[in-house]
Design a protein around this motif. Structure first.
Motif, PDB file in Angstrom:
ATOM      1  N   ALA A 210       0.830  -1.205   0.000  1.00 46.83           N
ATOM      2  CA  ALA A 210       0.000   0.000   0.000  1.00 46.83           C
ATOM      3  C   ALA A 210       0.868   1.261   0.000  1.00 46.83           C
ATOM      4  O   ALA A 210       0.569   2.237  -0.701  1.00 46.83           O
ATOM      5  N   VAL A 211       1.942   1.254   0.788  1.00 47.60           N
ATOM      6  CA  VAL A 211       2.866   2.390   0.786  1.00 47.60           C
ATOM      7  C   VAL A 211       3.462   2.564  -0.609  1.00 47.60           C
ATOM      8  O   VAL A 211       3.559   3.683  -1.127  1.00 47.60           O
ATOM      9  N   ALA A 212       3.870   1.452  -1.236  1.00 45.70           N
ATOM     10  CA  ALA A 212       4.468   1.509  -2.570  1.00 45.70           C
ATOM     11  C   ALA A 212       3.495   2.054  -3.607  1.00 45.70           C
ATOM     12  O   ALA A 212       3.909   2.717  -4.571  1.00 45.70           O
ATOM     13  N   MET A 213       2.202   1.813  -3.413  1.00 43.61           N
ATOM     14  CA  MET A 213       1.199   2.295  -4.362  1.00 43.61           C
ATOM     15  C   MET A 213       0.775   3.730  -4.087  1.00 43.61           C
ATOM     16  O   MET A 213      -0.151   4.245  -4.697  1.00 43.61           O
ATOM     17  N   GLY A 214       1.439   4.383  -3.145  1.00 44.45           N
ATOM     18  CA  GLY A 214       1.200   5.792  -2.902  1.00 44.45           C
ATOM     19  C   GLY A 214      -0.052   6.101  -2.124  1.00 44.45           C
ATOM     20  O   GLY A 214      -0.603   7.204  -2.228  1.00 44.45           O
ATOM     21  N   LYS A 215      -0.505   5.168  -1.293  1.00 48.26           N
ATOM     22  CA  LYS A 215      -1.690   5.401  -0.483  1.00 48.26           C
ATOM     23  C   LYS A 215      -1.296   5.899   0.910  1.00 48.26           C
ATOM     24  O   LYS A 215      -0.176   5.648   1.372  1.00 48.26           O
ATOM     25  N   ILE A 216      -2.227   6.580   1.573  1.00 46.28           N
ATOM     26  CA  ILE A 216      -2.027   6.905   2.981  1.00 46.28           C
ATOM     27  C   ILE A 216      -2.301   5.635   3.780  1.00 46.28           C
ATOM     28  O   ILE A 216      -3.288   4.943   3.532  1.00 46.28           O
ATOM     29  N   VAL A 217      -1.428   5.322   4.715  1.00 48.22           N
ATOM     30  CA  VAL A 217      -1.528   4.086   5.484  1.00 48.22           C
ATOM     31  C   VAL A 217      -1.709   4.428   6.961  1.00 48.22           C
ATOM     32  O   VAL A 217      -0.958   5.241   7.511  1.00 48.22           O
ATOM     33  N   VAL A 218      -2.705   3.805   7.587  1.00 43.35           N
ATOM     34  CA  VAL A 218      -2.993   4.024   9.007  1.00 43.35           C
ATOM     35  C   VAL A 218      -2.748   2.713   9.741  1.00 43.35           C
ATOM     36  O   VAL A 218      -3.457   1.718   9.512  1.00 43.35           O
ATOM     37  N   ILE A 219      -1.732   2.687  10.607  1.00 47.83           N
ATOM     38  CA  ILE A 219      -1.315   1.452  11.269  1.00 47.83           C
ATOM     39  C   ILE A 219      -0.996   1.731  12.738  1.00 47.83           C
ATOM     40  O   ILE A 219      -0.738   2.877  13.117  1.00 47.83           O
ATOM     41  N   PRO A 220      -0.985   0.693  13.575  1.00 46.88           N
ATOM     42  CA  PRO A 220      -0.731   0.903  15.013  1.00 46.88           C
ATOM     43  C   PRO A 220       0.744   1.094  15.351  1.00 46.88           C
ATOM     44  O   PRO A 220       1.631   0.650  14.615  1.00 46.88           O
ATOM     45  N   GLU A 221       0.976   1.763  16.461  1.00 40.33           N
ATOM     46  CA  GLU A 221       2.325   1.820  17.031  1.00 40.33           C
ATOM     47  C   GLU A 221       2.696   0.422  17.501  1.00 40.33           C
ATOM     48  O   GLU A 221       2.093  -0.123  18.417  1.00 40.33           O
ATOM     49  N   HIS A 222       3.694  -0.175  16.856  1.00 38.36           N
ATOM     50  CA  HIS A 222       4.053  -1.563  17.168  1.00 38.36           C
ATOM     51  C   HIS A 222       5.413  -1.860  16.548  1.00 38.36           C
ATOM     52  O   HIS A 222       5.760  -1.297  15.493  1.00 38.36           O
ATOM     53  N   SER A 224       6.405  -4.236  14.805  1.00 37.66           N
ATOM     54  CA  SER A 224       6.296  -4.777  13.448  1.00 37.66           C
ATOM     55  C   SER A 224       6.180  -3.676  12.400  1.00 37.66           C
ATOM     56  O   SER A 224       6.401  -3.920  11.211  1.00 37.66           O
ATOM     57  N   ASN A 225       5.842  -2.459  12.838  1.00 33.74           N
ATOM     58  CA  ASN A 225       5.649  -1.348  11.902  1.00 33.74           C
ATOM     59  C   ASN A 225       6.785  -0.329  11.935  1.00 33.74           C
ATOM     60  O   ASN A 225       6.686   0.729  11.312  1.00 33.74           O
ATOM     61  N   GLN A 226       7.858  -0.644  12.649  1.00 36.91           N
ATOM     62  CA  GLN A 226       8.958   0.308  12.803  1.00 36.91           C
ATOM     63  C   GLN A 226       9.555   0.702  11.450  1.00 36.91           C
ATOM     64  O   GLN A 226       9.932   1.865  11.235  1.00 36.91           O
ATOM     65  N   PHE A 227       9.649  -0.230  10.529  1.00 31.70           N
ATOM     66  CA  PHE A 227      10.232   0.036   9.211  1.00 31.70           C
ATOM     67  C   PHE A 227       9.493   1.151   8.481  1.00 31.70           C
ATOM     68  O   PHE A 227      10.092   1.907   7.705  1.00 31.70           O
ATOM     69  N   PHE A 228       8.186   1.278   8.729  1.00 31.97           N
ATOM     70  CA  PHE A 228       7.371   2.216   7.961  1.00 31.97           C
ATOM     71  C   PHE A 228       7.439   3.646   8.479  1.00 31.97           C
ATOM     72  O   PHE A 228       6.830   4.539   7.886  1.00 31.97           O
ATOM     73  N   ARG A 229       8.174   3.897   9.528  1.00 33.65           N
ATOM     74  CA  ARG A 229       8.279   5.249  10.079  1.00 33.65           C
ATOM     75  C   ARG A 229       8.966   6.219   9.115  1.00 33.65           C
ATOM     76  O   ARG A 229       8.794   7.436   9.222  1.00 33.65           O
ATOM     77  N   GLN A 230       9.718   5.715   8.186  1.00 34.21           N
ATOM     78  CA  GLN A 230      10.483   6.577   7.284  1.00 34.21           C
ATOM     79  C   GLN A 230       9.660   7.095   6.107  1.00 34.21           C
ATOM     80  O   GLN A 230      10.174   7.876   5.298  1.00 34.21           O
ATOM     81  N   PHE A 231       8.381   6.678   6.004  1.00 36.70           N
ATOM     82  CA  PHE A 231       7.573   7.060   4.847  1.00 36.70           C
ATOM     83  C   PHE A 231       6.569   8.153   5.215  1.00 36.70           C
ATOM     84  O   PHE A 231       5.877   8.065   6.226  1.00 36.70           O
ATOM     85  N   GLN A 232       6.466   9.151   4.369  1.00 35.96           N
ATOM     86  CA  GLN A 232       5.681  10.341   4.676  1.00 35.96           C
ATOM     87  C   GLN A 232       4.175  10.097   4.699  1.00 35.96           C
ATOM     88  O   GLN A 232       3.437  10.855   5.339  1.00 35.96           O
ATOM     89  N   ASN A 233       3.687   9.061   4.025  1.00 33.79           N
ATOM     90  CA  ASN A 233       2.248   8.817   3.960  1.00 33.79           C
ATOM     91  C   ASN A 233       1.735   7.867   5.048  1.00 33.79           C
ATOM     92  O   ASN A 233       0.576   7.456   5.005  1.00 33.79           O
ATOM     93  N   VAL A 234       2.579   7.519   5.989  1.00 38.53           N
ATOM     94  CA  VAL A 234       2.190   6.560   7.033  1.00 38.53           C
ATOM     95  C   VAL A 234       1.830   7.310   8.315  1.00 38.53           C
ATOM     96  O   VAL A 234       2.559   8.199   8.756  1.00 38.53           O
ATOM     97  N   ARG A 235       0.682   6.924   8.901  1.00 38.50           N
ATOM     98  CA  ARG A 235       0.205   7.544  10.142  1.00 38.50           C
ATOM     99  C   ARG A 235      -0.020   6.463  11.189  1.00 38.50           C
ATOM    100  O   ARG A 235      -0.492   5.363  10.868  1.00 38.50           O
ATOM    101  N   PHE A 236       0.291   6.780  12.437  1.00 40.10           N
ATOM    102  CA  PHE A 236       0.272   5.792  13.511  1.00 40.10           C
ATOM    103  C   PHE A 236      -0.788   6.141  14.555  1.00 40.10           C
ATOM    104  O   PHE A 236      -1.114   7.311  14.764  1.00 40.10           O
ATOM    105  N   PHE A 237      -1.287   5.101  15.217  1.00 41.11           N
ATOM    106  CA  PHE A 237      -2.240   5.290  16.311  1.00 41.11           C
ATOM    107  C   PHE A 237      -1.926   4.310  17.430  1.00 41.11           C
ATOM    108  O   PHE A 237      -1.273   3.278  17.210  1.00 41.11           O
ATOM    109  N   SER A 238      -2.400   4.628  18.636  1.00 41.26           N
ATOM    110  CA  SER A 238      -2.146   3.789  19.811  1.00 41.26           C
ATOM    111  C   SER A 238      -3.416   3.253  20.455  1.00 41.26           C
ATOM    112  O   SER A 238      -3.337   2.341  21.282  1.00 41.26           O
ATOM    113  N   ASN A 239      -4.582   3.820  20.131  1.00 41.22           N
ATOM    114  CA  ASN A 239      -5.840   3.380  20.747  1.00 41.22           C
ATOM    115  C   ASN A 239      -6.998   3.697  19.814  1.00 41.22           C
ATOM    116  O   ASN A 239      -6.785   4.245  18.712  1.00 41.22           O
TER     117      ASN A 239
END
Length: 350
Positions: A210-222, A224-239
């Motif tokens: 999804a990141v590669a296809m240029g979409k905004i991605v909404v994923i949890p703080e975890h 397993s998602n540490q790699f995606f912190r470097q991408f501008q379209n990725v947003r994180f949530f905790s609850n």
């Protein structure tokens, strides 16, 4: 030297799984350098079966990695501790067609309504793949307050498909269920937000796609998602509150075109570079396979393959019993069973 005629390097995908039932010689006898890539969270999969099964799984994973790997690479830090030289790197990339889709999206004029179809989730229809969290988050009061009337499309098929749909309906979760589909299909091109609340993955392939296809991605703080912190379209949530807020903001936004460095980071070329960097040992390092503790791990794993010991261990860990078989009976010679080097005709592929 017994390794004088060895091949140079072998990469074992899922070295623990590959060697659970291995009862032959060490990979290290046939290759000068053995690299294992661990990318499945077996401990999470065994958790529903109880503590003895989890403990047995942890022990066998540790033992096999110690016995057969010189270097082990974990895709993320969600995986259990593994012995020896072990480090965390994402050494996987995405298919070129996902990057091509991202380039295509980035070339379109911004503001096109056809490119803002809303949010979707894609994954095999199993509760463990994030559907439990998705149903809970989208049926929460926070979601209803922030995103009343918003629906999320779900794509995927699997054993829990009907149960997931039934629970979503009973809880009033605004989810629309569809069958399985290739993530690069044109039918998904117009969605501009991908949500993935799963925390059971080691590193989710669908999220990377999804990141590669240029979409905004909404994923949890975890982890397993540490790699995606470097991408501008990725947003994180905790609850659940942050999930609703981040999803609302994403739906009201447009994805930024992928930067060249982001496209390269997601490619298989970059993944291979990360693999080469992670797999290397400093010149003059003592090979892990030559250490006494790791030789002992192989000897113990070999003994555990004998019916008298293996069946007892499987019984303790709630696994099914071995079927009758005629296994090895000769003790390993100097902690390693005798063998001849693998034939080059078997290894080489022209």
């Amino acid at each position: 030297s017994w390794c004088a005629y060895c091949n140079d390097i072998v990469v074992l995908e899922e070295p623990e799984h590959l060697n659970w039932c291995h009862h032959g010689t060490r990979w290290n006898r046939h290759f000068k350098h053995v690299v294992g890539i661990a990318h499945t969270n077996y401990i999470a999969y065994t958790r529903p079966f109880g503590l003895p099964t989890m403990a047995g799984q942890w022990f066998v994973n540790t033992l096999t990695v110690a016995a057969y790997c010189d270097v082990t690479i974990k895709l993320s830090d969600t995986l259990q501790w593994l012995p020896g030289k072990c480090l965390v790197r994402n050494v996987h990339g995405v298919r070129a067609d996902f990057l091509a889709t991202g380039a295509r999206r980035g070339s379109l004029e911004r503001g096109d309504p056809a490119m803002r179809r809303g949010a979707y989730f894609l994954g095999k229809a199993l509760w463990a793949k994030g559907y439990r969290e998705l149903v809970d988050f989208t049926s929460s009061p926070a979601f209803q307050a922030e995103l009343a009337g918003t629906r999320v499309a779900c794509y995927g098929s699997g054993p829990d498909f009907k149960a997931i749909g039934a629970e979503a309906l009973s809880k009033g979760a605004p989810l629309d269920f569809h069958g399985a589909i290739d993530h690069a299909a044109d039918a998904l091109f117009g969605y501009h937000v991908f949500v993935n609340p799963s925390t059971s993955e080691v590193l989710c392939t669908a999220t990377a796609e999804a990141v590669a296809m240029g979409k905004i991605v909404v994923i949890p703080e975890h982890p397993s998602n540490q790699f995606f912190r470097q991408f501008q379209n990725v947003r994180f949530f905790s609850n659940d509150q942050e999930f609703a807020q981040q999803l609302k903001a994403a739906l009201e936004s447009e994805p930024e075109p992928l930067a060249a460095v982001e496209r390269y980071t997601l490619s298989w070329e970059a993944a291979i570079e990360r693999l080469m960097d992670a797999a290397a040992l400093p010149e003059g390092s003592v090979r892990q396979a030559d250490m006494t503790g790791h030789k002992a791990a192989y000897a113990l794993h070999w003994v555990m393959g004998l019916p008298a010991f293996g069946d007892g261990f499987r019984g303790f860990s709630n696994a099914i019993e071995w079927k009758p078989y005629d296994g090895y009976r000769t003790p390993p010679r100097v902690l390693e069973a005798r063998s001849r080097p693998l034939s080059m005709s078997v290894i080489d592929v022209d």
